[in-house]
Design a protein around this motif. Structure first.
Motif, PDB file in Angstrom:
ATOM      1  N   GLU A  76      -7.178   3.806 -19.536  1.00 20.55           N
ATOM      2  CA  GLU A  76      -7.193   4.116 -18.098  1.00 20.55           C
ATOM      3  C   GLU A  76      -6.333   3.140 -17.313  1.00 20.55           C
ATOM      4  N   PHE A  77      -6.550   1.849 -17.535  1.00 16.72           N
ATOM      5  CA  PHE A  77      -5.825   0.848 -16.758  1.00 16.72           C
ATOM      6  C   PHE A  77      -4.381   0.713 -17.216  1.00 16.72           C
ATOM      7  N   PHE A  78      -4.144   0.868 -18.526  1.00 17.63           N
ATOM      8  CA  PHE A  78      -2.764   0.829 -19.008  1.00 17.63           C
ATOM      9  C   PHE A  78      -1.945   1.961 -18.386  1.00 17.63           C
ATOM     10  N   VAL A  79      -2.468   3.180 -18.419  1.00 18.69           N
ATOM     11  CA  VAL A  79      -1.725   4.320 -17.896  1.00 18.69           C
ATOM     12  C   VAL A  79      -1.491   4.163 -16.398  1.00 18.69           C
ATOM     13  N   HIS A  80      -2.504   3.752 -15.667  1.00 19.90           N
ATOM     14  CA  HIS A  80      -2.315   3.603 -14.221  1.00 19.90           C
ATOM     15  C   HIS A  80      -1.387   2.428 -13.895  1.00 19.90           C
ATOM     16  N   HIS A  81      -1.400   1.389 -14.710  1.00 23.85           N
ATOM     17  CA  HIS A  81      -0.425   0.314 -14.513  1.00 23.85           C
ATOM     18  C   HIS A  81       0.992   0.858 -14.655  1.00 23.85           C
ATOM     19  N   GLU A  82       1.202   1.680 -15.677  1.00 23.68           N
ATOM     20  CA  GLU A  82       2.524   2.266 -15.864  1.00 23.68           C
ATOM     21  C   GLU A  82       2.830   3.320 -14.796  1.00 23.68           C
ATOM     22  N   ASP A  83       1.800   3.994 -14.268  1.00 24.94           N
ATOM     23  CA  ASP A  83       2.021   4.913 -13.152  1.00 24.94           C
ATOM     24  C   ASP A  83       2.641   4.195 -11.969  1.00 24.94           C
ATOM     25  N   VAL A  84       2.234   2.959 -11.762  1.00 22.44           N
ATOM     26  CA  VAL A  84       2.796   2.161 -10.677  1.00 22.44           C
ATOM     27  C   VAL A  84       4.171   1.630 -11.059  1.00 22.44           C
ATOM     28  N   ARG A  85       4.273   1.010 -12.210  1.00 20.73           N
ATOM     29  CA  ARG A  85       5.535   0.382 -12.633  1.00 20.73           C
ATOM     30  C   ARG A  85       6.667   1.393 -12.730  1.00 20.73           C
ATOM     31  N   ARG A  86       6.398   2.531 -13.400  1.00 13.35           N
ATOM     32  CA  ARG A  86       7.480   3.462 -13.731  1.00 13.35           C
ATOM     33  C   ARG A  86       7.846   4.388 -12.580  1.00 13.35           C
ATOM     34  N   ALA A  87       7.128   4.288 -11.484  1.00 12.92           N
ATOM     35  CA  ALA A  87       7.546   5.005 -10.274  1.00 12.92           C
ATOM     36  C   ALA A  87       8.542   4.192  -9.452  1.00 12.92           C
ATOM     37  N   GLN A  88       8.782   2.940  -9.865  1.00 12.56           N
ATOM     38  CA  GLN A  88       9.707   2.074  -9.133  1.00 12.56           C
ATOM     39  C   GLN A  88      11.076   2.101  -9.816  1.00 12.56           C
ATOM     40  N   PRO A 104       0.762  -1.247   0.000  1.00 12.85           N
ATOM     41  CA  PRO A 104       0.000   0.000   0.000  1.00 12.85           C
ATOM     42  C   PRO A 104       0.792   1.297   0.000  1.00 12.85           C
ATOM     43  N   ASP A 105       2.084   1.253   0.261  1.00  7.83           N
ATOM     44  CA  ASP A 105       2.813   2.486   0.575  1.00  7.83           C
ATOM     45  C   ASP A 105       3.886   2.861  -0.443  1.00  7.83           C
ATOM     46  N   GLU A 106       3.801   2.310  -1.648  1.00 16.27           N
ATOM     47  CA  GLU A 106       4.801   2.622  -2.676  1.00 16.27           C
ATOM     48  C   GLU A 106       4.378   3.839  -3.491  1.00 16.27           C
ATOM     49  N   PRO A 107       5.346   4.557  -4.057  1.00 16.59           N
ATOM     50  CA  PRO A 107       5.011   5.746  -4.852  1.00 16.59           C
ATOM     51  C   PRO A 107       4.380   5.375  -6.184  1.00 16.59           C
ATOM     52  N   THR A 108       3.666   6.332  -6.754  1.00 20.98           N
ATOM     53  CA  THR A 108       3.164   6.212  -8.119  1.00 20.98           C
ATOM     54  C   THR A 108       3.499   7.526  -8.833  1.00 20.98           C
ATOM     55  N   LEU A 109       3.166   7.610 -10.104  1.00 22.37           N
ATOM     56  CA  LEU A 109       3.381   8.842 -10.860  1.00 22.37           C
ATOM     57  C   LEU A 109       2.204   9.794 -10.754  1.00 22.37           C
ATOM     58  N   CYS A 110       1.209   9.467  -9.949  1.00 19.62           N
ATOM     59  CA  CYS A 110      -0.015  10.261  -9.848  1.00 19.62           C
ATOM     60  C   CYS A 110       0.095  11.281  -8.724  1.00 19.62           C
ATOM     61  N   GLY A 111       0.732  12.388  -8.978  1.00 22.17           N
ATOM     62  CA  GLY A 111       0.715  13.542  -8.104  1.00 22.17           C
ATOM     63  C   GLY A 111       0.721  13.307  -6.608  1.00 22.17           C
ATOM     64  N   GLY A 112       1.686  12.571  -6.104  1.00 22.22           N
ATOM     65  CA  GLY A 112       1.791  12.376  -4.668  1.00 22.22           C
ATOM     66  C   GLY A 112       1.021  11.190  -4.129  1.00 22.22           C
ATOM     67  N   TRP A 113       0.272  10.502  -4.977  1.00 20.72           N
ATOM     68  CA  TRP A 113      -0.453   9.320  -4.529  1.00 20.72           C
ATOM     69  C   TRP A 113       0.498   8.166  -4.273  1.00 20.72           C
ATOM     70  N   GLN A 114       0.195   7.416  -3.230  1.00 23.06           N
ATOM     71  CA  GLN A 114       0.810   6.111  -3.039  1.00 23.06           C
ATOM     72  C   GLN A 114      -0.096   5.049  -3.656  1.00 23.06           C
ATOM     73  N   THR A 115       0.386   3.807  -3.641  1.00 21.76           N
ATOM     74  CA  THR A 115      -0.390   2.736  -4.265  1.00 21.76           C
ATOM     75  C   THR A 115      -1.776   2.608  -3.642  1.00 21.76           C
ATOM     76  N   ARG A 116      -1.903   2.839  -2.339  1.00 17.27           N
ATOM     77  CA  ARG A 116      -3.223   2.753  -1.712  1.00 17.27           C
ATOM     78  C   ARG A 116      -4.168   3.817  -2.255  1.00 17.27           C
ATOM     79  N   ASP A 117      -3.658   5.019  -2.540  1.00 10.79           N
ATOM     80  CA  ASP A 117      -4.495   6.087  -3.085  1.00 10.79           C
ATOM     81  C   ASP A 117      -4.987   5.744  -4.485  1.00 10.79           C
ATOM     82  N   LEU A 118      -4.097   5.168  -5.286  1.00  6.94           N
ATOM     83  CA  LEU A 118      -4.480   4.797  -6.643  1.00  6.94           C
ATOM     84  C   LEU A 118      -5.511   3.676  -6.626  1.00  6.94           C
ATOM     85  N   ALA A 119      -5.311   2.687  -5.766  1.00  9.15           N
ATOM     86  CA  ALA A 119      -6.284   1.599  -5.658  1.00  9.15           C
ATOM     87  C   ALA A 119      -7.651   2.140  -5.243  1.00  9.15           C
TER      88      ALA A 119
END
Length: 213
Positions: free
Chosen positions: A103-115, A21-36
């Protein structure tokens, strides 16, 4: 019918599970829990999306959003994995494909590419084609704030004039459909796209706000 949106949903769910739940994403300060939480609210709580725009409801809406975000993370991801409820039109495969492939492709990459250490995925020709089709439907909206003309070239898939020039000349963006999608949706820093054109025009495009913002 190929279910690209469904495939991305499952892959994104697996990635959210893997990271926690606590990993970064590319979505403006959201962590993985926020994106979920965003993904679940989008499909299951349209009342919160509507209520957030109504001033006298905004505090109540934020409290409910926080409760969803900070609840059981594994259950939250599992809820997203199961898909939209039957009353939501996005539960229908054709609507799901139209509404959620990008939508899901971009958010998948938001998670992947923040790592650290990420690399682009080796997507199938069919998936790249689906992304290209979807991008051509949305490109004029995504690039509407650019002062430059926009021509998209996806080698092996075609070219598309997304916008006429305004105060500048035209910039040509070249890359795979996946990378062009990410650029168009505002993920410029991680999109592997080649830009061609006058240096001032490229600079103007790079400074423009793209996507739905």
């Amino acid at each position: 019918m190929t279910r690209h949106a469904q495939s991305e949903r499952l892959r994104l769910s697996d990635e959210l599970d893997r990271l926690g739940p606590d990993e970064p994403t590319l979505c403006g300060g959201w962590q993985t829990r926020d994106l979920a939480a965003h993904l679940v609210i989008r499909e299951r709580r349209p009342d919160l999306l509507i209520g957030g725009a109504i001033p006298f409801l905004s505090d109540r809406v934020r409290r409910r959003e926080r409760a969803i975000t900070h609840g059981d993370y594994a259950a939250l991801v599992d809820t997203f994995r199961r898909g939209a409820p039957a009353w939501n039109p996005m539960s229908q495969p054709k609507v799901d494909e139209l509404a959620n492939t990008i939508e899901f492709f971009v958010h998948h990459e938001d998670v992947r590419r923040a790592q650290p250490g990420w690399e682009p995925r080796d997507l199938s020709t069919a998936m790249q084609g689906a992304l290209w089709t979807a991008l051509r439907r949305s490109a004029r909206l995504m690039f509407r704030k650019s002062a430059t003309g926009i021509v998209l070239i996806a080698e092996g898939h075609g070219r598309y004039a997304a916008k006429l020039p305004d105060h500048h000349g035209t910039v040509v963006l070249r890359g795979t459909p996946a990378e062009l999608v990410l650029y168009a949706y505002g993920r410029k820093d991680v999109a592997r796209v080649e830009l061609g054109g006058d240096a001032d025009d490229i600079a103007a495009l790079q400074e423009a706000e793209l996507g739905l913002g």
